[in-house]
Each structure stands twice: as C-alpha cells, then as structure tokens.
Design a protein around this motif. Structure first.
Motif, PDB file in Angstrom:
ATOM      1  N   PHE A 121       0.849  -1.196   0.000  1.00  0.00           N
ATOM      2  CA  PHE A 121       0.000   0.000   0.000  1.00  0.00           C
ATOM      3  C   PHE A 121       0.884   1.245   0.000  1.00  0.00           C
ATOM      4  N   ASP A 122       0.309   2.349  -0.459  1.00  0.00           N
ATOM      5  CA  ASP A 122       1.051   3.614  -0.560  1.00  0.00           C
ATOM      6  C   ASP A 122       0.596   4.649   0.456  1.00  0.00           C
ATOM      7  N   THR A 123      -0.483   4.347   1.158  1.00  0.00           N
ATOM      8  CA  THR A 123      -1.028   5.329   2.090  1.00  0.00           C
ATOM      9  C   THR A 123      -1.436   4.657   3.398  1.00  0.00           C
ATOM     10  N   LEU A 158      -2.302   9.821   6.841  1.00  0.00           N
ATOM     11  CA  LEU A 158      -3.209  10.654   7.628  1.00  0.00           C
ATOM     12  C   LEU A 158      -3.190  10.170   9.070  1.00  0.00           C
ATOM     13  N   GLU A 159      -2.927  11.091   9.993  1.00  0.00           N
ATOM     14  CA  GLU A 159      -2.942  10.776  11.417  1.00  0.00           C
ATOM     15  C   GLU A 159      -4.005  11.631  12.096  1.00  0.00           C
ATOM     16  N   ALA A 160      -4.821  11.022  12.918  1.00  0.00           N
ATOM     17  CA  ALA A 160      -5.874  11.750  13.632  1.00  0.00           C
ATOM     18  C   ALA A 160      -5.742  11.483  15.128  1.00  0.00           C
ATOM     19  N   ILE A 161      -5.932  12.531  15.920  1.00  0.00           N
ATOM     20  CA  ILE A 161      -5.834  12.426  17.377  1.00  0.00           C
ATOM     21  C   ILE A 161      -7.062  13.079  17.992  1.00  0.00           C
ATOM     22  N   ILE A 167     -11.159  16.736  16.495  1.00  0.00           N
ATOM     23  CA  ILE A 167     -10.187  15.736  16.045  1.00  0.00           C
ATOM     24  C   ILE A 167      -9.072  16.456  15.304  1.00  0.00           C
ATOM     25  N   LEU A 168      -7.864  16.366  15.846  1.00  0.00           N
ATOM     26  CA  LEU A 168      -6.696  17.004  15.235  1.00  0.00           C
ATOM     27  C   LEU A 168      -6.120  16.061  14.191  1.00  0.00           C
ATOM     28  N   CYS A 169      -6.030  16.525  12.954  1.00  0.00           N
ATOM     29  CA  CYS A 169      -5.530  15.689  11.855  1.00  0.00           C
ATOM     30  C   CYS A 169      -4.235  16.275  11.306  1.00  0.00           C
ATOM     31  N   SER A 170      -3.362  15.405  10.847  1.00  0.00           N
ATOM     32  CA  SER A 170      -2.155  15.872  10.166  1.00  0.00           C
ATOM     33  C   SER A 170      -1.847  14.943   8.998  1.00  0.00           C
ATOM     34  N   LEU A 171      -1.310  15.507   7.941  1.00  0.00           N
ATOM     35  CA  LEU A 171      -0.958  14.753   6.740  1.00  0.00           C
ATOM     36  C   LEU A 171       0.556  14.782   6.538  1.00  0.00           C
ATOM     37  N   ARG A 185      -5.173  21.576  -0.145  1.00  0.00           N
ATOM     38  CA  ARG A 185      -6.477  21.400  -0.790  1.00  0.00           C
ATOM     39  C   ARG A 185      -7.079  20.035  -0.430  1.00  0.00           C
ATOM     40  N   LEU A 186      -6.231  18.998  -0.406  1.00  0.00           N
ATOM     41  CA  LEU A 186      -6.707  17.661  -0.037  1.00  0.00           C
ATOM     42  C   LEU A 186      -7.253  17.659   1.392  1.00  0.00           C
ATOM     43  N   ALA A 187      -6.565  18.367   2.294  1.00  0.00           N
ATOM     44  CA  ALA A 187      -7.022  18.458   3.685  1.00  0.00           C
ATOM     45  C   ALA A 187      -8.381  19.144   3.755  1.00  0.00           C
ATOM     46  N   GLN A 188      -8.564  20.202   2.969  1.00  0.00           N
ATOM     47  CA  GLN A 188      -9.846  20.908   2.946  1.00  0.00           C
ATOM     48  C   GLN A 188     -10.947  20.002   2.411  1.00  0.00           C
ATOM     49  N   HIS A 189     -10.618  19.224   1.377  1.00  0.00           N
ATOM     50  CA  HIS A 189     -11.599  18.298   0.803  1.00  0.00           C
ATOM     51  C   HIS A 189     -11.980  17.208   1.814  1.00  0.00           C
ATOM     52  N   PHE A 190     -10.980  16.727   2.570  1.00  0.00           N
ATOM     53  CA  PHE A 190     -11.275  15.714   3.580  1.00  0.00           C
ATOM     54  C   PHE A 190     -12.202  16.281   4.652  1.00  0.00           C
ATOM     55  N   ALA A 191     -11.928  17.509   5.082  1.00  0.00           N
ATOM     56  CA  ALA A 191     -12.769  18.150   6.098  1.00  0.00           C
ATOM     57  C   ALA A 191     -14.203  18.319   5.590  1.00  0.00           C
TER      58      ALA A 191
END
Length: 292
Positions: A121-123, A158-161, A167-171, A185-191
C-alpha cells in the motif's frame, strides 16, 4: 487541521448508532476521499495496530506493533452507511488476524519488490487516543521534546488524534509527489467530506460533497476576471450563452477562452457561436434535436 467539535461529536454518535468505532468511521471517510480523487473502487490502506489483544499483555515491556493492510471497495452508488458496514466487517476481520506478521504476508503474496515503493500500500491511516498527554513527577519539571521528522515513510499518511476541541488531523506526504498547496487542498476536501458524512450519512458516496465554498464560487463564476464586468453576478439558472452575449456587450475585448497558445475574446467567442448556430439551422437542426 482540526475537525471541529460538533462534527467530531456527530461522528462518534454515528459510530455508536452503527455499532462501529470512530476509527472505522474515519477510515471509511478517508477511503471515500481517495475513491473520489482516483476513481478507484479497490483501495488498500495500511494501519498500525498495538498487537496487545489480551489484557495480560498490557503491562508487558516490548514492541508488539504490527501493520495491517485493510482492503475496502468504495463504490459511487453505495450509501455511506452501507459502506461503513463493509469497512467495519473488513476491519474486524483484519483484527482477527492481527498477529500475522506483515512481512510474512508480503512474502506469501509473492509481490514484485521495488526498493522505491512500498510493497502492499502507498497510504496509511492512524487514529490515536491520547489518554495522558501531560506527566508530572514530584520535584521535577518535565517538558516535551518535539521530534522533527524530515522523511515521509509513505506517499501519503493521515494521522488523527482525539482532542477536547475536536479531532486534530495531520498529513505526512512525499514532497517528490505533492506540492504543499495540493495537500492543503486535499485536507480541505477531507474536512468537507467528513462534514457531509456527519450530517448526511445516508447519501451515496458520489453525492457526498468535498468542494469548498470558495471552489464552488470558482465553478459557478469561472476562474477569470469576474470582477471586471459591470454585473459579474450570474443568476441561478441563467443560460450560459446569454451570459456570454452579455459579456460580449460589456467587455468585448476581454479574453474569454484560452487553449494552449490560442485565445478568444468575448466578441470573437460570441461571433463563432453565432456562426455555428446558423450553420446548424441551415442543416435543419431545431429545438430538441440531438447534435454530437
């Protein structure tokens, strides 16, 4: 980036109602995003697991962490609630076999190994629950030491805490593959997708919105110089050719269309459109006629 508290609480409620967990809801949301970006309906996402399924192992010193490769099949016409049930089943099956060493799995699959790629896997996706973030000892002052990681372990992680405020997320991403603005932009789309899931989980994956309000305006009003006209506002339901004709009157010499090295002004675009319309009429084309 943070998924606000109201959305986070709704996700937890959704997990409780469906007999799943917040991890499963978030994984389903993440794979929905990847599905929308790629169009693929066969998605493998890696996830770390503690490897301590029995209470007797909780106080035992050592690293038990293993990696699970969780495979899901997001489909455009499936509702998120239905898809969440599928993700739940896949995750539970993976947990049942969490002791199986990841390296042995890769060997068994007999994959073509490439040192520049990850094997399966890549992600990755990881949800952390921080039970105790501050630690105190009498007579000592303790402070955390931030670890500056400069190397992405996967193409995209993607890490979520869970935090009190949401929920604090980081990429984490490979800078060879992605620009910072792409990931933003991907983070905004996920939100946006998570927000849509929180309020409309019964919708099909294809319908779940990931477009931000700003992008919505760009799609409606275009990417050009909208503000240069006397009346830039397009009424809902307005016909496109009428809008072009109005611009041809207001700003005839402004560029309307660009393709590689060619460009057309609004006047030229309107003239070309009229020429095409006359040609079609001469060929006997009328209302409701289908034209390729």
């Amino acid at each position: 980036f943070v998924l606000e508290r109201e959305v986070s609480e709704r996700l937890k409620e959704l997990a409780a109602q469906t007999g799943s967990t917040l991890y499963m809801v978030m994984l389903a949301a993440y794979t929905t995003l990847l599905h929308k970006y790629t169009g693929q309906e066969d998605m493998i996402v890696g996830t770390p697991i503690a490897g301590r399924p029995h209470a007797e192992l909780s106080n035992l010193v050592g690293v038990f962490i293993n990696t699970l490769a969780i495979r899901n099949y997001p489909s455009s016409d499936t509702s998120f609630l239905e898809y969440l049930q599928e993700v739940k089943e896949q995750a539970l099956n993976a947990y049942e076999h969490q002791d199986y060493p990841f390296e042995e799995l890769v060997e068994k699959l007999n994959l073509t190994r490439d040192t520049s790629r990850n094997a399966l896997f890549d992600t990755m996706f990881e949800l952390k629950t921080m039970e105790q973030q501050e630690f105190e000892l009498e007579g000592l002052t303790l402070s955390s030491y931030p670890l500056d990681n400069q190397t992405a372990k996967f193409d995209l992680s993607l890490e979520a805490i869970e935090q009190p405020e949401g929920i604090l997320c980081s990429l984490e991403y490979s800078t060879v593959l992605y620009k910072p603005e792409t990931i933003t932009r991907l983070a905004q789309h996920f939100a946006e997708i998570v927000r849509a899931i929180a309020y409309h989980p019964q919708q099909p994956l294809a319908v779940l919105n990931m477009v931000t309000d700003e992008e919505q305006e760009q799609l409606i009003y275009g990417f050009g110089e909208v503000g240069v006209t006397d009346d830039p506002v397009v009424e809902a339901g307005a016909l496109f050719h009428t809008y072009v004709e109005e611009q041809a009157q207001l700003v005839p010499d402004h560029v309307a269309v660009v393709y590689e090295e060619q460009q057309l002004t609004y006047r030229k675009l309107n003239e070309r459109a009229n020429q095409l319309a006359r040609r079609l009429r001469n060929e006997g084309i009328g209302r409701e006629s289908i034209v390729g």
